[in-house]
Design a protein around this motif. Structure first.
Motif, short mmCIF file in Angstrom:
data_model
loop_
_atom_site.label_atom_id
_atom_site.label_comp_id
_atom_site.label_asym_id
_atom_site.label_seq_id
_atom_site.Cartn_x
_atom_site.Cartn_y
_atom_site.Cartn_z
N ASN A 84 12.39 6.27 -0.34
CA ASN A 84 12.17 5.61 1.06
C ASN A 84 11.86 4.20 1.15
O ASN A 84 12.48 3.35 1.51
CB ASN A 84 11.03 6.31 1.80
CG ASN A 84 11.72 7.51 2.75
OD1 ASN A 84 12.88 7.75 2.68
ND2 ASN A 84 10.89 8.48 3.11
N THR A 85 11.15 3.78 0.02
CA THR A 85 10.72 2.36 -0.15
C THR A 85 11.81 1.68 -0.63
O THR A 85 12.27 0.27 -0.13
CB THR A 85 9.56 2.43 -1.18
OG1 THR A 85 8.40 3.10 -0.96
CG2 THR A 85 9.18 0.75 -1.42
N ARG A 128 -6.88 10.16 5.92
CA ARG A 128 -5.71 10.77 6.53
C ARG A 128 -5.39 11.86 5.52
O ARG A 128 -5.93 12.20 4.48
CB ARG A 128 -4.62 10.00 6.87
CG ARG A 128 -5.17 8.74 7.81
CD ARG A 128 -3.94 7.48 7.76
NE ARG A 128 -3.74 7.31 6.51
CZ ARG A 128 -2.64 6.46 6.24
NH1 ARG A 128 -1.72 6.29 7.21
NH2 ARG A 128 -2.31 6.12 5.17
N PRO A 132 3.14 15.17 5.91
CA PRO A 132 2.10 15.42 7.14
C PRO A 132 1.19 16.89 6.82
O PRO A 132 1.86 17.81 6.39
CB PRO A 132 3.30 15.39 8.17
CG PRO A 132 4.54 14.75 7.60
CD PRO A 132 4.28 15.07 6.25
N HIS A 160 -0.49 4.79 0.37
CA HIS A 160 -1.13 5.07 1.37
C HIS A 160 0.08 5.09 2.35
O HIS A 160 -0.15 4.95 3.70
CB HIS A 160 -2.27 4.46 1.95
CG HIS A 160 -3.37 4.52 1.31
ND1 HIS A 160 -4.22 5.74 1.21
CD2 HIS A 160 -4.10 3.59 0.27
CE1 HIS A 160 -5.30 5.43 0.28
NE2 HIS A 160 -5.15 4.33 -0.23
N THR A 161 1.38 5.49 2.14
CA THR A 161 2.24 5.99 2.81
C THR A 161 2.17 7.46 2.82
O THR A 161 1.91 8.15 2.01
CB THR A 161 3.81 5.50 2.44
OG1 THR A 161 4.02 6.09 1.10
CG2 THR A 161 3.95 4.01 2.44
N ILE A 162 2.34 8.08 4.18
CA ILE A 162 2.13 9.61 4.06
C ILE A 162 3.48 10.29 3.86
O ILE A 162 4.51 9.97 4.25
CB ILE A 162 1.74 9.77 5.90
CG1 ILE A 162 0.54 9.57 6.13
CG2 ILE A 162 1.92 11.47 5.84
CD1 ILE A 162 0.12 9.23 7.48
N GLU A 204 0.92 -1.10 -0.05
CA GLU A 204 -0.03 -0.14 0.07
C GLU A 204 1.03 1.30 0.02
O GLU A 204 0.65 2.17 0.68
CB GLU A 204 -0.87 0.01 1.17
CG GLU A 204 -2.18 -1.13 1.12
CD GLU A 204 -3.27 -0.64 -0.09
OE1 GLU A 204 -2.96 0.39 -0.69
OE2 GLU A 204 -4.21 -1.48 -0.02
N PHE A 230 10.57 10.82 -4.05
CA PHE A 230 10.59 10.61 -2.46
C PHE A 230 10.28 9.54 -2.06
O PHE A 230 10.87 8.72 -1.26
CB PHE A 230 10.12 12.03 -1.89
CG PHE A 230 10.22 11.92 -0.45
CD1 PHE A 230 11.21 12.43 0.27
CD2 PHE A 230 8.94 11.65 0.51
CE1 PHE A 230 11.27 12.65 1.85
CE2 PHE A 230 9.14 11.61 1.77
CZ PHE A 230 10.21 11.96 2.45
N CYS A 257 -8.61 7.70 2.23
CA CYS A 257 -8.66 6.97 3.37
C CYS A 257 -9.00 7.69 4.66
O CYS A 257 -8.94 6.99 5.68
CB CYS A 257 -7.35 6.35 3.30
SG CYS A 257 -5.97 7.63 3.96
#
Lengths: 324, 324
Positions: B251-252, B180, B171, B166-168, B163, B247, B178
């Motif tokens: 990170n992934t 958020r 912020p 749906h990583t933020i 998912e 970005f 979802c």
């Protein structure tokens, strides 16, 4: 009766502990050797092997050695090497598995990095014994992780998976040792934890036990002790750290959907002081379908032995695969 | 000679295409059925099966059916179910594999979600044929991903892995479906892409072809076409989207260390308009040891057929496992 045993070795920057460990995770004997920077790596491994052989001979019962697991910084599982490990005295690419094979003929040798060894340790001896999908997060000088998916370690293409400590959680945040800014490690490592405390001591006008300590001497354990006494500033340090780490765990959970995060390392010893706010923040950041589904627990393995247990556990883990 | 074939089905909110596909990824026949919301799921699967059986009988050569792969929103590989899929007319938990088994007796049935099917499709028929560790990122109405580690799909504990949408990443950023804020999906989905354009149209005093289009009618393809003509605003939309996605990919990559990200979906058709800035931003955000190591490529599979190819590919993938 002959007892099946594995040897677990944890090569660190200053010290190299090892253990002779059975299939149940009982440490039958252990010892350590200083990681002597004056020796070539060949001589060091020879010294280490002699120590271990001596220890094996002194056991009061017959043993059958099943293999040797080695955890080391930048340990590469696929190639059996270590390469440019920042904290080790030996530079370049070192054929570590070959060096061990010269000392322990005919023995299977498994090399991996510390965090992956930690994950195997939890899978064989710890809380993850019945889990197929989980992540061990090690909070120490750095922040690492070992990821297990469907019962198998996730190594990645170049054996670099699990660098959760180097995911950026705060663009333009604190400067990291890797040269970038805002990595999780700059907030959730022991150093980052202490830095948060120092920032609060300087900028927050509140009474605190920590203000009585010379900032140069301030350690993570001082903060934990103060927090246990209810010190407001120390508790705030835990709260901020839990917020940063909780954000990162929630994002990581969206990617690999683990059953649990198992926390190891110095900060894990603080138990609920860290875990309670950590669960709260992680839940707050989690995607709805994952809420209430992801456990956050502290490792039950004895802190000082997690590394050698994890290294030894690789031998049993690989043995299981071979026997399938 | 009898030809081995698999059936690939992609159950979508409005349409359900299917294909009869051989081991080389050749689509021997295909068709589709509207996902009729007036029918019960049992009647719909029966209709679909009748269509497919008719198509099978009309083939001008003998075939041996090896299995059926079904991609569906919220498809659960472990249980063969779909559950509360937001875009499907049938609510609750549906035993999809059982319904197909009633129609196709003795056939192996494999259910998974769209992004995982896409990953298997790339592994069997696409760029990932020789890769063991890669991630397919689908940029469509939503943003999904299918993660492959050591040649195996990463499903996670509850089959919710991947998912990435749906990583933020921001912020307090854009509100997501979802509930958020700041999910990657709010920037890198087709909707997010158009939203970025609308924000620029409103706030940036620059001439642009896109300002001649009624904002309510603005589509992702309008932006791509304008960008191809060198429109500054349209190019900026690609740049911003590439920055956000780059970005997230960086990170992934730190977590699972893939050899490549393979991009599928509408935006992938824009090719280098997206990929060039995407590579640049990802490299800029990547951890040093990963720089220059992670490919970013657009899928070579024909856009309209990726879903049915991926679903059919599951049959061959599972067959490989069984024959080991």
């Amino acid at each position: 009766m002959t007892k099946n045993i594995a040897i677990g070795i944890d090569i660190g920057g200053t010290n190299t502990p090892y253990g002779i460990i059975d299939e149940d995770g009982i440490i039958l004997a252990k010892g350590h050797l200083l990681t002597n920077s004056n020796l070539s790596v060949e001589s060091f491994i020879e010294d280490l092997a002699n120590h271990i052989k001596h220890k094996l001979e002194s056991l009061p019962f017959d043993v059958s050695l099943c293999g040797i697991g080695v955890g080391a910084p930048n340990g590469d599982y696929f190639n059996g090497t270590i390469e440019n490990a920042p904290n080790l005295p030996w530079k370049g690419r070192i054929q570590l598995a070959d060096l061990f094979k010269e000392q322990f003929r005919d023995q299977p040798i498994f090399i991996t990095n510390d965090a992956n060894a930690a994950a195997v340790g939890e899978m064989i001896y710890g809380y993850a014994r019945n889990m197929k999908d989980f992540i061990v997060v090690t909070l120490g000088t750095g922040v690492g992780s070992g990821i297990v998916s469907s019962g198998e370690l996730v190594y990645g293409h170049k054996s670099f998976a699990g660098e959760i400590g180097h995911t950026i959680i705060e663009p333009n945040g604190r400067l990291c040792g890797c040269g970038r800014r805002g990595c999780l490690e700059t907030y959730a490592s022991a150093t980052g934890f202490v830095k948060t405390a120092k920032e609060l001591i300087e900028n927050w006008d509140v009474r605190s036990l920590l203000k009585q300590i010379d900032p140069h001497d301030l350690k993570a354990t001082d903060i934990s002790q103060a927090a246990e006494l209810g010190d407001e500033l120390a508790l705030k340090v835990f709260d901020i750290t839990a917020d940063k780490l909780g954000f990162s765990l929630a994002n990581t959970a969206a990617i690999t959907n683990p059953e649990a995060f198992i926390i190891q390392g110095g900060l894990a010893r603080s138990g609920e002081l860290l875990l309670k706010p950590l669960r709260k923040y992680m839940e707050g950041y989690l995607l709805n379908i994952l809420q209430g589904q992801v456990k956050v627990i502290a490792s039950a393995l004895e802190e000082n032995n997690t590394a050698i247990l994890g290294a030894a556990a690789m031998v049993w883990q690989e043995g299981k695969k071979i026997s399938i």
